[in-house]
Each structure stands twice: as structure tokens, then as C-alpha cells.
Motif scaffolding. Structure first.
Motif, mmCIF file in Angstrom:
data_model
loop_
_atom_site.group_PDB
_atom_site.id
_atom_site.type_symbol
_atom_site.label_atom_id
_atom_site.label_comp_id
_atom_site.label_asym_id
_atom_site.label_seq_id
_atom_site.Cartn_x
_atom_site.Cartn_y
_atom_site.Cartn_z
ATOM 1 N N THR A 178 -15.780 11.270 -41.980
ATOM 2 C CA THR A 178 -16.884 12.225 -41.848
ATOM 3 C C THR A 178 -17.877 11.771 -40.766
ATOM 4 O O THR A 178 -18.397 12.588 -40.007
ATOM 5 C CB THR A 178 -17.610 12.426 -43.191
ATOM 6 O OG1 THR A 178 -17.935 11.140 -43.741
ATOM 7 C CG2 THR A 178 -16.755 13.190 -44.182
ATOM 8 N N PHE A 219 -10.033 14.904 -31.564
ATOM 9 C CA PHE A 219 -10.000 14.338 -32.919
ATOM 10 C C PHE A 219 -8.900 13.273 -33.001
ATOM 11 O O PHE A 219 -9.104 12.190 -33.549
ATOM 12 C CB PHE A 219 -9.746 15.451 -33.955
ATOM 13 C CG PHE A 219 -9.848 14.980 -35.374
ATOM 14 C CD1 PHE A 219 -11.058 15.041 -36.046
ATOM 15 C CD2 PHE A 219 -8.748 14.455 -36.052
ATOM 16 C CE1 PHE A 219 -11.171 14.590 -37.361
ATOM 17 C CE2 PHE A 219 -8.842 14.003 -37.358
ATOM 18 C CZ PHE A 219 -10.066 14.072 -38.011
ATOM 19 N N TYR A 268 -17.031 9.999 -38.250
ATOM 20 C CA TYR A 268 -16.259 10.221 -37.020
ATOM 21 C C TYR A 268 -16.481 11.655 -36.513
ATOM 22 O O TYR A 268 -16.633 11.887 -35.312
ATOM 23 C CB TYR A 268 -14.792 9.962 -37.339
ATOM 24 C CG TYR A 268 -13.813 10.158 -36.218
ATOM 25 C CD1 TYR A 268 -13.827 9.329 -35.097
ATOM 26 C CD2 TYR A 268 -12.819 11.140 -36.284
ATOM 27 C CE1 TYR A 268 -12.893 9.497 -34.083
ATOM 28 C CE2 TYR A 268 -11.889 11.299 -35.282
ATOM 29 C CZ TYR A 268 -11.929 10.481 -34.182
ATOM 30 O OH TYR A 268 -11.008 10.633 -33.175
ATOM 31 N N CYS A 269 -16.529 12.615 -37.440
ATOM 32 C CA CYS A 269 -16.767 14.018 -37.060
ATOM 33 C C CYS A 269 -18.157 14.173 -36.434
ATOM 34 O O CYS A 269 -18.327 14.901 -35.449
ATOM 35 C CB CYS A 269 -16.644 14.931 -38.280
ATOM 36 S SG CYS A 269 -14.976 15.004 -38.915
ATOM 37 N N TRP A 321 -20.072 19.082 -39.244
ATOM 38 C CA TRP A 321 -20.148 18.390 -37.944
ATOM 39 C C TRP A 321 -18.871 18.612 -37.140
ATOM 40 O O TRP A 321 -18.903 18.749 -35.917
ATOM 41 C CB TRP A 321 -20.399 16.883 -38.129
ATOM 42 C CG TRP A 321 -21.827 16.574 -38.455
ATOM 43 C CD1 TRP A 321 -22.303 16.022 -39.610
ATOM 44 C CD2 TRP A 321 -22.977 16.814 -37.629
ATOM 45 N NE1 TRP A 321 -23.669 15.907 -39.557
ATOM 46 C CE2 TRP A 321 -24.108 16.391 -38.356
ATOM 47 C CE3 TRP A 321 -23.162 17.361 -36.362
ATOM 48 C CZ2 TRP A 321 -25.403 16.476 -37.849
ATOM 49 C CZ3 TRP A 321 -24.450 17.454 -35.856
ATOM 50 C CH2 TRP A 321 -25.554 17.015 -36.590
ATOM 51 N N LEU A 322 -17.723 18.672 -37.833
ATOM 52 C CA LEU A 322 -16.455 18.933 -37.132
ATOM 53 C C LEU A 322 -16.473 20.337 -36.531
ATOM 54 O O LEU A 322 -16.048 20.539 -35.386
ATOM 55 C CB LEU A 322 -15.275 18.755 -38.102
ATOM 56 C CG LEU A 322 -13.885 18.936 -37.492
ATOM 57 C CD1 LEU A 322 -13.625 17.881 -36.412
ATOM 58 C CD2 LEU A 322 -12.792 18.855 -38.559
ATOM 59 N N LEU A 362 -17.908 12.845 -33.016
ATOM 60 C CA LEU A 362 -17.215 13.778 -32.114
ATOM 61 C C LEU A 362 -18.190 14.801 -31.536
ATOM 62 O O LEU A 362 -18.094 15.170 -30.360
ATOM 63 C CB LEU A 362 -16.137 14.532 -32.896
ATOM 64 C CG LEU A 362 -14.718 13.965 -32.885
ATOM 65 C CD1 LEU A 362 -13.820 14.832 -33.758
ATOM 66 C CD2 LEU A 362 -14.145 13.907 -31.480
ATOM 67 N N VAL A 407 -10.944 20.372 -29.531
ATOM 68 C CA VAL A 407 -11.453 19.555 -30.638
ATOM 69 C C VAL A 407 -10.325 18.802 -31.341
ATOM 70 O O VAL A 407 -10.497 17.650 -31.751
ATOM 71 C CB VAL A 407 -12.276 20.403 -31.642
ATOM 72 C CG1 VAL A 407 -11.403 21.395 -32.395
ATOM 73 C CG2 VAL A 407 -13.004 19.500 -32.630
ATOM 74 N N TRP A 408 -9.130 19.409 -31.424
ATOM 75 C CA TRP A 408 -8.025 18.702 -32.096
ATOM 76 C C TRP A 408 -7.501 17.571 -31.208
ATOM 77 O O TRP A 408 -7.107 16.521 -31.701
ATOM 78 C CB TRP A 408 -6.900 19.681 -32.449
ATOM 79 C CG TRP A 408 -7.374 20.820 -33.312
ATOM 80 C CD1 TRP A 408 -7.198 22.150 -33.087
ATOM 81 C CD2 TRP A 408 -8.132 20.723 -34.526
ATOM 82 N NE1 TRP A 408 -7.799 22.892 -34.082
ATOM 83 C CE2 TRP A 408 -8.377 22.031 -34.974
ATOM 84 C CE3 TRP A 408 -8.642 19.669 -35.279
ATOM 85 C CZ2 TRP A 408 -9.103 22.321 -36.131
ATOM 86 C CZ3 TRP A 408 -9.360 19.957 -36.432
ATOM 87 C CH2 TRP A 408 -9.585 21.266 -36.850
ATOM 88 N N GLY A 430 -19.469 16.415 -43.186
ATOM 89 C CA GLY A 430 -18.419 16.075 -42.221
ATOM 90 C C GLY A 430 -17.766 17.330 -41.663
ATOM 91 O O GLY A 430 -17.546 17.457 -40.451
ATOM 92 N N ALA A 431 -17.455 18.290 -42.555
ATOM 93 C CA ALA A 431 -16.802 19.534 -42.119
ATOM 94 C C ALA A 431 -17.715 20.317 -41.175
ATOM 95 O O ALA A 431 -17.257 20.865 -40.164
ATOM 96 C CB ALA A 431 -16.436 20.367 -43.337
#
Lengths: 255, 261
Positions: B148, B101, B150-151, B237-238, B154, B97-98, B234-235
Motif C-alpha cells: 500500500t 507497478f 508502494y502505491c 493511491w493506486l 507510485l 500504471v501497470w 492503498g487502492a
């Protein structure tokens, strides 16, 4: 005619394996929902026909850009470009067949948007002038195929073709009066609008969905077809020159 | 610190991609021009109506441009399959994920630039007005919206990694659904309850609400509350994207690290 049909069927087979060809079948109903939700919110139900016409024309134009941007590069990747250029069959005919097969998919967007307007928003649009509507859709599809013929060699010659492809969407929707009639645009922009076939198609298609008699339909259809034919003619001339040049310099695979 | 290092290294790919596609001139006159035309196009849907709704459309569609651009993460994530790097990523100890990202950070950066220009230069032509003191808040909210959303993108990207042929369909459908339900063109309250529930899950709904509150001159309390909700979405979804990428990679490792996971 056989060459045209061969091109038509070849592209249809390619499209079956390319989900992007059917992208407009997903985006057209969603765009209709965007437009109609605004109309419903503002209470301007008289603009329903605009919300049906706009996604149809946007879908056709998006497909023209997509296929024009990928046709020749895809041929190069498949290794069929060299064969097409060496073959005695005129590429202008097979190419037109290919472009026409793609715009058939785009024309389906009209049925989709019409269904969304009726099923989701309860606005079943009557077709008071069915002959004009169908003729306009056919002429627009042909003009789209013709314009794709112009864009295709342009994209091959232009660096950053993908960016150009993206750039030619919404500015053209505005210029072509797809959603907002050309008469709303600033005076100085209007002459440019009339050189874009979309502006003639949009006006005629909207008029064909209204109950009032359509004024000069044949002349307006002719304008759509003539602009499409002009684009196609220029495109094929350009393609011919590109092909002559790369054959002379032996740089076909590097073009 | 390790995630930041991975993101930084991965972002080098993002910026290399950006440089390969755009020059400053192409970005400004090509991409930005196209996006401003899109904002104008959708704003003109409100012509003939009241001026308040015209400003509503201009503000919503201006912020929408960054959300739209962030959805490109769906396509650029699948480019890793085309590049053949997925088996290497499966073998690497870094959390995928990183890597992903950082891999597409060009989109929230470019998208933020587009939205800021649209909000500050184009939207005022349609009745949106900003006080100078509001501009830093506007910029912050745009960046927050971009990151957010973007998350969320992803997470979608993780879902379509095995079906990269539909990447453009998924990203286009996602941004159009956001345009419909998030309050970009009509208020969220216009929709029935199930649609409102979907809207509440998307960060854009809350960050756009916060931006509208700023435009209306609301106090910091409601703005911070809406911003907090956007951050929370956002958090989440990440985190969901992290789980989805882990599941994807673990499945690939179990099946022997073939290209199709």
C-alpha cells in the motif's frame, strides 16, 4: 591556495546543478522534527541539544558519502578525470577544495535545525560557548571533507559502491555517538567509536550547547582535526596508488 | 488478466535490477545490517524513558523500514527516463500504471523481508513480544504495508517523472514525513487536527495501527477495520497514480512523444 579555491569553486558550480547536494537541507529539519517530537512526547526537554546536533552531523556525513561516491565517477562521465590526472596541479589540493565546498552546504544544516527547534517547538537553544560551537562546526566540516577524501578512492575500488554508500550511514551514526553518547554503547564497541571523528564532534558540540564549562576543548578539537587529517592522508595515498596503477596499465577509462 | 501480464513482464526488469545491485551476501550484511542499525538508532531515542515507549519505537521503526524502502519507487521509476523507454511506453497500448507497478516490485519484496527480520528478531530485544500464532498475521500486515505504501510512492513517482533531478529529495522527504505523522515514533493523536488528517490519508498509519493492535492482543474486529482502511488508502493511491501516469503519457502523446512529456 589558488588550486584549492579553483577546486572549491568548480564543485560549487557543479553542485548548483545537482539538487542532491541540497537534499540535506530538506532532510535535516525533518529529522529534527522526528527527534524533537519524541522528546516532547516523553517530556525529556533536556535532550534538545541532542536533537540539534544529530541532524547536523548526519547531514555532514551523508554529504561526505554522497560526494565521495560521485566525485570521481562524475569526473569520468564529464570527461575531466583524464585531464586532472595529466595536469601538473596536485589533485590532492583541488580535491580537498571540492570536498570543502560541499561540506559548507552541510554546515547550513546546523542553522536549519536550530531554527526548527525554536520556531516549531519553542526551544530556542542558547549558545553559551559560541567560540567552541563555531570552532567545532568548522573542525567537523574539515574532518568531513578529509574523510570524504578517504572514501572517494575506496568507492572507486569497491564493486557495489552505491550499496556501500548506503551501508555506511546508520551504523556510523550509532558508532559515532551522533544521537546516543558513546558511553551508552557496549564496552567492546567504544574503542572503535573513538577512531570515528563523529564521536568527538558530537560530544564536543553537545557540551558547547550546555551551560557547564567545556572541558579540554582545544584537545578535543585537535582530535577531530587529526582524525580528519588521517583520513585525508590515507585517502590521498590510496588515490595516488590508484592513479599510478591505471596510468601504468592504461586502464583509466575502465577503472 | 492483462494488467497481471503487464506487471509480470515489467517485474522482470525489477528483478534484473535487484540482481545487478545485490547479492545475497551484500543484501544481508550491507542493506539489512544498515536498516537494523537504523531501527536501533531511532529506538534508542527512547532510552531512559519507560520501557513501553521503547517497545513502541522499536515496533514502529521496524515496520517503517519497508515503507522507507518502498519510497525507492520514486527513483527507480525515473530511471525509465534515463533508459530512454518513455516514448516507447507512450506508444504502447498497455496502461503505464501497470508497467510502473511491476517495474519496481523489488522494493516492496526486499522491504518486507527487512521489516519481518526487524520485527521478529530485533524488536524483541527492545520489549516487543509475539505469540507464535501472531506471526502469520504480522507477516501479512508487513506485506500489506509494503504494497500500500508502494502505491503511494507510485503516485509521487508519477508527479516527479518530469523532474527526475528531485527524485531523491521527494522520496526522502516523503518517508521522513511518514515517520513524523504516521504514529511511528509518537501516537498520531499527539499531533494537531490538520496533521492527523494528513496521517489518515497514508496507508502506513492504518497498517501500523493494525500491527500495534495485534501486538496488544486485540480481537480480529479492530485489526480487520484498521487493515481495511490501509487497503482502501492503498487502492485510492493506486487509482490516483493511474490517473497521474495517464495524464503524463497523454500530454506526451499530444506534444509529439518527445522525451520530456
Amino acid at each position: 591556495m589558488r588550486l584549492f579555491l579553483n577546486g572549491f569553486l568548480f564543485q560549487l558550480r557543479l553542485s548548483r546543478r545537482s539538487p542532491d547536494t541540497f537534499l540535506v537541507c530538506v532532510t535535516a529539519p525533518l529529522l529534527t522534527t522526528v527527534f524533537l517530537s519524541i522528546n516532547a512526547y516523553t517530556g525529556r526537554h533536556e535532550l534538545t541539544s541532542y536533537a540539534v546536533v544529530a541532524p547536523t552531523l548526519m547531514s555532514l556525513w551523508a554529504l561526505a558519502l554522497s560526494v565521495a561516491g560521485s566525485a570521481l565517477t562524475e569526473d569520468r562521465d564529464l570527461g575531466t578525470l583524464e585531464g586532472q590526472i595529466a595536469a601538473p596541479a596536485p589533485m590532492a589540493l583541488t580535491f580537498l577544495g571540492r570536498m570543502c565546498s560541499v561540506v559548507v552546504v552541510g554546515s547550513m544544516a546546523f542553522a536549519e535545525t536550530w531554527l526548527v527547534a525554536g520556531a516549531l517547538f519553542g526551544r530556542w537553544i542558547a549558545l553559551p560557548h559560541p567560540v567552541v560551537s563555531v570552532a567545532c562546526l568548522l573542525a567537523t566540516a574539515l574532518a568531513t571533507a578529509g574523510t570524504a577524501g578517504l572514501l572517494s578512492p575506496l568507492f572507486v575500488l569497491t564493486p557495489s559502491a552505491r550499496t556501500l554508500q548506503n551501508t555506511l550511514t546508520f551504523p556510523f551514526y550509532l558508532l559515532g555517538g551522533v544521537l546516543v553518547p558513546v558511553s551508552v554503547l557496549p564496552q567492546w564497541l567504544r574503542p572503535a567509536s573513538y577512531t570515528v571523528f563523529l564521536s568527538w564532534s558530537a560530544d564536543l558540540l553537545r557540551d558547547s550547547l550546555a551551560t557547564d564549562p567545556v572541558s579540554r576543548p582545544a584537545l578535543r578539537l585537535l582530535a577531530v582535526l587529526a582524525l580528519g587529517a588521517a583520513g585525508y592522508g590515507m585517502g590521498m595515498l590510496l588515490l595516488h596508488r590508484v592513479v599510478l596503477r591505471v596510468r601504468r596499465t592504461g586502464t583509466l577509462t575502465r577503472t | 488478466m492483462e494488467p497481471l501480464l503487464v506487471i509480470r513482464h515489467s517485474a522482470a526488469n525489477a528483478f534484473a535490477d535487484m540482481r545487478a545491485v545485490y547479492t545475497w551476501r551484500i543484501w544481508t550484511f550491507g542493506w539489512l545490517g544498515r536498516m537494523l542499525a537504523q531501527v536501533t538508532f531511532f529506538t534508542l531515542l527512547g532510552r531512559g524513558g519507560d520501557e513501553e515507549h521503547l517497545a513502541y519505537l522499536a515496533l514502529g521503526n521496524s515496520l517503517m523500514t519497508c515503507a522507507l524502502e518502498c519510497m525507492s519507487v520514486v527513483a527507480s521509476t525515473t530511471w525509465e527516463r534515463i533508459s530512454g523507454t518513455l516514448p516507447l511506453l507512450a506508444a504502447a497500448p498497455a496502461r503505464p500504471v501497470w508497467v510502473f507497478f511491476g517495474r519496481s516490485l523489488q522494493w516492496p519484496i526486499s522491504g518486507s523481508g527487512t521489516s519481518i527480520v526487524a520485527l521478529l528478531c530485533l524488536a524483541p530485544l527492545f520489549g516487543v513480544s509475539w505469540q507464535p500464532a501472531q506471526i502469520p498475521v504480522v507477516v501479512l500486515l508487513v506485506v500489506l504495508t509494503a504494497l500500500t505504501t508502494y502505491c503511494f510512492g507510485l503516485f509521487l513517482a508519477a508527479l516527479v517523472l518530469n523532474a527526475n533531478g528531485v527524485r531523491n529529495i521527494v522520496s526522502s522527504a516523503a518517508y521522513l514525513v511518514m515517520m513524523i505523522v504516521c504514529g511511528v515514533n509518537v501516537p498520531v493523536s499527539h499531533w494537531p487536527a490538520p496533521v492527523r488528517l494528513l496521517a489518515d490519508l497514508l496507508p502506513l498509519t492504518h497498517s501500523l495501527h493494525a500491527l500495534r493492535l495485534v501486538g496488544d492482543g486485540a480481537g480480529p474486529g479492530p485489526v480487520l477495520a484498521a487493515t481495511g482502511l490501509a487497503l482502501l488508502c492503498g487502492a485510492l493511491w493506486l487509482a490516483a497514480a493511474g490517473v497521474a501516469f495517464d495524464v503524463f503519457m497523454n500530454r506526451g502523446r499530444r506534444s509529439g512523444g518527445s522525451d520530456h512529456f
